[in-house]
Write a protein that holds these residues in place. Structure first.
Motif, PDB file in Angstrom:
ATOM      1  N   UNK A 120      53.159   2.047  92.940  1.00 18.90           N
ATOM      2  CA  UNK A 120      54.191   1.913  94.133  1.00 18.90           C
ATOM      3  C   UNK A 120      55.370   1.315  93.337  1.00 18.90           C
ATOM      4  N   UNK A 121      56.680   2.043  93.457  1.00 21.21           N
ATOM      5  CA  UNK A 121      57.797   1.588  92.641  1.00 21.21           C
ATOM      6  C   UNK A 121      58.957   1.264  93.648  1.00 21.21           C
ATOM      7  N   UNK A 122      59.793   0.392  93.340  1.00 18.05           N
ATOM      8  CA  UNK A 122      60.958   0.066  94.161  1.00 18.05           C
ATOM      9  C   UNK A 122      62.087  -0.592  93.280  1.00 18.05           C
ATOM     10  N   UNK A 123      63.296  -0.060  93.487  1.00 21.44           N
ATOM     11  CA  UNK A 123      64.624  -0.896  92.808  1.00 21.44           C
ATOM     12  C   UNK A 123      65.483  -1.165  93.905  1.00 21.44           C
ATOM     13  N   UNK A 124      66.570  -1.667  93.444  1.00 21.99           N
ATOM     14  CA  UNK A 124      67.935  -1.885  94.352  1.00 21.99           C
ATOM     15  C   UNK A 124      68.955  -0.971  94.139  1.00 21.99           C
ATOM     16  N   UNK A 125      68.747   0.210  93.580  1.00 20.13           N
ATOM     17  CA  UNK A 125      69.776   1.021  93.174  1.00 20.13           C
ATOM     18  C   UNK A 125      70.058   1.830  94.516  1.00 20.13           C
ATOM     19  N   UNK A 126      69.339   2.065  95.359  1.00 14.02           N
ATOM     20  CA  UNK A 126      69.675   2.604  96.613  1.00 14.02           C
ATOM     21  C   UNK A 126      69.823   4.137  96.484  1.00 14.02           C
ATOM     22  N   UNK A 127      69.117   4.890  95.481  1.00 13.25           N
ATOM     23  CA  UNK A 127      69.028   6.203  95.141  1.00 13.25           C
ATOM     24  C   UNK A 127      67.951   7.035  95.771  1.00 13.25           C
ATOM     25  N   UNK A 128      67.608   8.018  95.862  1.00 10.03           N
ATOM     26  CA  UNK A 128      66.553   8.883  96.434  1.00 10.03           C
ATOM     27  C   UNK A 128      65.010   8.520  95.618  1.00 10.03           C
ATOM     28  N   UNK A 129      65.485   7.906  94.241  1.00  9.61           N
ATOM     29  CA  UNK A 129      64.123   7.804  93.536  1.00  9.61           C
ATOM     30  C   UNK A 129      63.962   6.028  93.557  1.00  9.61           C
ATOM     31  N   UNK A 130      64.621   5.403  94.262  1.00  9.55           N
ATOM     32  CA  UNK A 130      64.529   4.051  94.282  1.00  9.55           C
ATOM     33  C   UNK A 130      63.165   3.394  94.680  1.00  9.55           C
ATOM     34  N   UNK A 131      62.654   4.221  95.634  1.00 12.17           N
ATOM     35  CA  UNK A 131      61.559   3.824  96.141  1.00 12.17           C
ATOM     36  C   UNK A 131      60.452   5.201  96.298  1.00 12.17           C
ATOM     37  N   UNK A 132      59.200   4.930  95.752  1.00  9.37           N
ATOM     38  CA  UNK A 132      58.331   6.021  95.754  1.00  9.37           C
ATOM     39  C   UNK A 132      56.839   5.533  95.483  1.00  9.37           C
ATOM     40  N   UNK A 133      55.872   6.332  95.928  1.00  2.00           N
ATOM     41  CA  UNK A 133      54.613   6.085  95.621  1.00  2.00           C
ATOM     42  C   UNK A 133      54.056   7.207  94.819  1.00  2.00           C
ATOM     43  N   UNK A 134      53.136   6.908  93.865  1.00  2.97           N
ATOM     44  CA  UNK A 134      52.592   7.835  92.754  1.00  2.97           C
ATOM     45  C   UNK A 134      51.142   7.609  92.615  1.00  2.97           C
ATOM     46  N   UNK A 135      50.356   8.186  93.916  1.00  3.19           N
ATOM     47  CA  UNK A 135      48.631   8.301  93.608  1.00  3.19           C
ATOM     48  C   UNK A 135      48.610   9.425  92.753  1.00  3.19           C
ATOM     49  N   UNK A 136      47.268   9.140  91.996  1.00  2.00           N
ATOM     50  CA  UNK A 136      46.610   9.933  91.231  1.00  2.00           C
ATOM     51  C   UNK A 136      45.388   9.983  91.460  1.00  2.00           C
ATOM     52  N   UNK A 137      44.532  10.944  91.149  1.00  2.00           N
ATOM     53  CA  UNK A 137      42.988  11.282  91.357  1.00  2.00           C
ATOM     54  C   UNK A 137      42.488  11.897  90.086  1.00  2.00           C
ATOM     55  N   UNK A 138      41.557  11.298  89.770  1.00  3.43           N
ATOM     56  CA  UNK A 138      41.269  11.974  88.180  1.00  3.43           C
ATOM     57  C   UNK A 138      39.724  11.964  88.158  1.00  3.43           C
ATOM     58  N   UNK A 139      39.043  12.954  87.373  1.00  2.00           N
ATOM     59  CA  UNK A 139      37.602  12.965  87.190  1.00  2.00           C
ATOM     60  C   UNK A 139      37.698  13.095  85.567  1.00  2.00           C
ATOM     61  N   UNK A 140      36.975  12.372  84.817  1.00  2.00           N
ATOM     62  CA  UNK A 140      36.859  12.446  83.442  1.00  2.00           C
ATOM     63  C   UNK A 140      35.394  12.556  82.996  1.00  2.00           C
ATOM     64  N   UNK A 141      35.240  12.958  81.926  1.00  2.00           N
ATOM     65  CA  UNK A 141      33.763  13.191  81.268  1.00  2.00           C
ATOM     66  C   UNK A 141      33.921  13.126  79.620  1.00  2.00           C
ATOM     67  N   UNK A 142      33.057  12.196  79.070  1.00  2.00           N
ATOM     68  CA  UNK A 142      32.914  12.145  77.696  1.00  2.00           C
ATOM     69  C   UNK A 142      31.581  12.328  77.149  1.00  2.00           C
ATOM     70  N   UNK A 143      31.452  13.305  76.227  1.00  2.00           N
ATOM     71  CA  UNK A 143      30.034  13.592  75.711  1.00  2.00           C
ATOM     72  C   UNK A 143      30.075  13.804  74.374  1.00  2.00           C
ATOM     73  N   UNK A 144      29.285  12.755  73.601  1.00  2.00           N
ATOM     74  CA  UNK A 144      29.150  12.829  72.139  1.00  2.00           C
ATOM     75  C   UNK A 144      28.304  14.090  71.863  1.00  2.00           C
ATOM     76  N   UNK A 145      28.620  14.647  70.736  1.00  2.00           N
ATOM     77  CA  UNK A 145      28.194  16.023  70.249  1.00  2.00           C
ATOM     78  C   UNK A 145      27.272  16.008  69.119  1.00  2.00           C
ATOM     79  N   UNK A 146      27.486  14.729  68.170  1.00  2.00           N
ATOM     80  CA  UNK A 146      26.721  14.703  67.257  1.00  2.00           C
ATOM     81  C   UNK A 146      26.167  13.306  67.349  1.00  2.00           C
ATOM     82  N   UNK A 147      26.486  12.089  66.841  1.00  2.00           N
ATOM     83  CA  UNK A 147      26.035  10.789  66.954  1.00  2.00           C
ATOM     84  C   UNK A 147      26.062  10.481  68.397  1.00  2.00           C
TER      85      UNK A 147
END
Length: 498
Positions: A120-147
Motif C-alpha cells: 500500500x502506497x500514499x503520498x501528499x501530491x493529491x494526484x490519482x496515483x497518490x494513494x493505491x494498493x498493489x496486492x500480488x499472488x504468486x506461485x513459485x517452483x524451483x527444481x535442481x536438475x543436476x546436483x
C-alpha cells in the motif's frame, strides 16, 4: 593330654558355620529369571538403552526438512522529501507492506512456495496515483536438475539417521546378549559356590568323624597316637576350605545381586533344572544362523549401506549446479485494499517467469575430495564386514567345540565321582583294618571332594557353554523370549527420564 583331647572333641562338635540351605527371605531364581532381570535392570544396559531413543529423535529431526515453512513480513516506512531543489513544498510518502507465504521442500529436491504480497502506497501530491494498493499472488517452483536431483539426495539426512538408529539398536542388542550371557555365568558361579559349600560342609563332617574315631581307637590302644595329629590337621584344613567356600558363596551372591540390581532383602538361591540335552546342529547351520542374526554383522552391513549410499550421494553432489525456476502470479491495483484485491481476483494482469540458474566451482576440489573419501569409506566398510563374518564364524566353531567338550566332561566327571567314592570306601575299610593310614584316608576323601566339585563344575560349565553358543549365533534373547524392537527400547528410555 586327655583334657586337651576332650576340649578338642568339644570344639569339633560345635557348628562353626551357618547352613547354606535356603533361609526365610531367600529367593529361588531360575536362570531364565536371572537373564530377564539382568536385561531389565542392569545399569550398563540401561545406559545403552538411551542410544536408540536419541537416534529416534534424530530421525524425527531429519524428517523436518519436509516441514512447511511459514514466512511473514510487516514493513512500514515514511519518507519526507522536497519536490524540487529550493522548493518549500515537501512530498510525504508512506509505504506499508504485509507479505505472507508458505514454502515446502518436495522429494525430488525442488521447493514449492505460495506468497501473497500486499503493498500500500500514499503520498501528499493529491494526484490519482497518490494513494493505491498493489496486492500480488504468486506461485513459485524451483527444481535442481543436476546436483541435488532425486529423492535419495534430498532425504540423505533421513537415510543416514535411520542407519544410525539401526546401528544403535544393533549395539543395544549386542550389549543385551552380552549382559544375558554374563548373567548366566554369574548365576552358575553362584550355583557352583553353593554346591561346593555343601560339599565342603560334608567333607568337614567326615573329617570330624574320622578324628573322633581315631580318638576312640587311640584310647583303646589299637591306633598309634601320631595318626591323631593327621586327623586333627585334616579337620583344620577342611575348616579353612569351608571358610573360603563360604566367602566364595557370599561374593558370588553379592555379585549376582548387584548385576541384577536386586534391592530386595534375602539371598538369591539358584534353581537349576536337569542337564540340557545335547544341541543337535551342524557347524554350517549354526554359522548360517549367526551370519543372519549376530548384531555385530547387522552393524557391519549397515556400515556398508551407509558407505555406499554416501558415495552415491557424493557422486551427485559433485555435478554442476543447474536449477530450473518458474513463477506464475497475478497482480491487482486499486485505490483501496478492496479494489486492489478485486482487481487481482479478476486475473486481468497475470505474470510469469522461467529461469535457469547454473554454477560450478572451477576445479570442484571440495566435492571431488568428498567423493573420494566416501568411496574409500565404502571400501573400508566392505572389508570390515568380511572381517566380522570371519570372526563370527570362528566364534561359532569355538562355541561348538566347547559345547561338545563340556558335554563329554559331564560323563567323565560322573565316573570320577563314582570311582572316587568307591576308593574312599575302600580306604576307610583298610584304615579300620590298619592297612592304611589316616593320611591315606583323608587324601582319598580330598580326591572325592575334588571329584564332586568337578562334577558340579562340569554341569555348570555345560550350561554356560549352551548360553555362549546361543550368544555366538545371536539367538540368546530369542531363546528366552525376549525379542525387542527399537520403539519399545526408546519408549523405555523416555520413561526413565520422566
Amino acid at each position: 593330654m586327655r583334657t586337651v583331647r576332650t576340649l578338642l572333641a568339644l570344639l569339633l562338635s560345635l557348628p562353626l558355620f551357618p547352613s547354606s540351605d535356603a533361609r526365610a527371605g531367600d529367593v529361588a531364581v531360575a536362570v531364565e529369571d536371572a537373564i530377564r532381570l539382568a536385561v531389565e535392570n542392569n545399569l550398563d544396559l540401561q545406559v545403552q538403552t538411551f542410544s536408540p531413543a536419541i537416534t529416534e529423535a534424530g530421525i524425527r529431526g531429519a524428517r523436518g526438512i519436509y516441514d512447511t515453512r511459514l514466512t511473514a513480513l510487516l514493513d512500514h516506512r515514511e519518507n519526507d522529501a522536497q519536490v524540487a531543489p529550493g522548493s518549500a513544498t515537501a512530498d510525504r510518502q508512506r509505504f506499508f507492506d504485509f507479505d505472507a507465504g508458505v514454502q515446502r521442500l518436495v522429494p525430488t529436491g525442488g521447493t514449492a512456495s505460495v506468497s501473497v504480497n500486499n503493498a500500500w502506497f500514499a503520498d501528499s501530491q493529491g494526484t490519482s496515483f497518490s494513494r493505491y494498493a498493489n496486492p500480488q499472488l504468486s506461485f513459485s517452483f524451483t527444481q535442481p536438475v543436476l546436483q541435488g536431483w532425486g529423492r535419495e539426495v534430498t532425504e540423505r539426512g533421513i537415510t543416514l539417521a535411520q542407519d544410525s538408529a539401526d546401528v544403535s539398536l544393533a549395539d543395544w542388542r549386542q550389549k543385551a546378549e552380552s549382559t544375558a550371557s554374563a548373567a548366566s555365568s554369574r548365576f552358575y558361579d553362584l550355583y557352583k559356590a553353593r554346591e561346593n559349600l555343601e560339599t565342603r560342609r560334608a567333607s568337614l563332617a567326615v573329617a570330624r568323624r574320622i578324628h573322633q574315631e581315631n580318638e576312640a581307637r587311640v584310647k583303646a590302644g589299637v591306633l598309634a597316637s601320631f595318626q591323631l595329629l593327621d586327623s586333627e590337621l585334616g579337620v583344620l584344613s577342611r575348616e579353612t576350605d569351608l571358610l573360603a567356600s563360604e566367602r566364595a558363596r557370599r561374593e558370588a551372591a553379592d555379585g549376582l545381586g548387584v548385576f541384577l540390581q536386586r534391592k530386595e532383602p534375602g539371598e538369591i538361591v539358584p534353581v537349576v533344572g536337569p542337564v540340557a540335552e545335547r544341541i543337535d546342529t551342524t557347524e554350517e547351520a549354526a554359522i548360517a544362523v549367526a551370519l543372519r542374526k549376530r548384531p555385530e554383522l547387522v552393524r557391519a552391513r549397515i556400515g556398508v549401506h551407509s558407505g555406499e549410499f554416501s558415495e552415491k550421494v557424493s557422486r551427485n553432489l559433485a555435478l554442476p549446479s543447474l536449477s530450473l525456476a518458474g513463477t506464475v502470479g497475478v497482480t491487482g491495483l486499486g485505490k483501496s485494499y478492496g479494489e486492489g484485491f478485486e482487481d487481482m481476483a479478476s486475473g486481468k494482469y497475470p505474470n510469469w517467469s522461467v529461469a535457469l540458474n547454473f554454477s560450478f566451482p572451477m576445479g570442484n576440489s571440495s566435492a571431488l575430495a568428498e567423493l573420494d573419501a566416501n568411496r574409500l569409506k565404502a571400501g573400508q566398510a566392505r572389508v570390515a564386514l568380511r572381517s566380522v563374518e570371519e570372526s563370527v564364524a570362528l566364534e561359532v566353531r569355538t562355541a561348538l567345540r566347547a559345547l561338545e567338550t563340556r558335554y563329554r566332561q559331564i560323563e567323565v566327571a560322573r565316573k570320577g565321582v563314582a570311582v572316587a567314592g568307591v576308593r574312599f570306601e575302600s580306604y576307610e575299610k583298610r584304615q579300620k583294618l590298619g592297612l592304611a593310614t589316616t593320611k591315606d584316608l583323608l587324601d582319598a576323601e580330598s580326591q572325592l571332594v575334588a571329584a564332586k566339585e568337578g562334577l558340579v563344575g562340569a554341569l555348570a560349565d555345560y550350561q554356560v557353554a549352551v548360553t555362549e553358543f546361543y550368544r555366538s549365533t545371536g539367538e540368546l534373547l530369542d531363546r528366552h523370549n525376549m525379542g525387542v524392537d527399537g520403539k519399545s527400547i526408546a519408549s523405555k528410555a523416555r520413561k526413565g527420564t520422566r
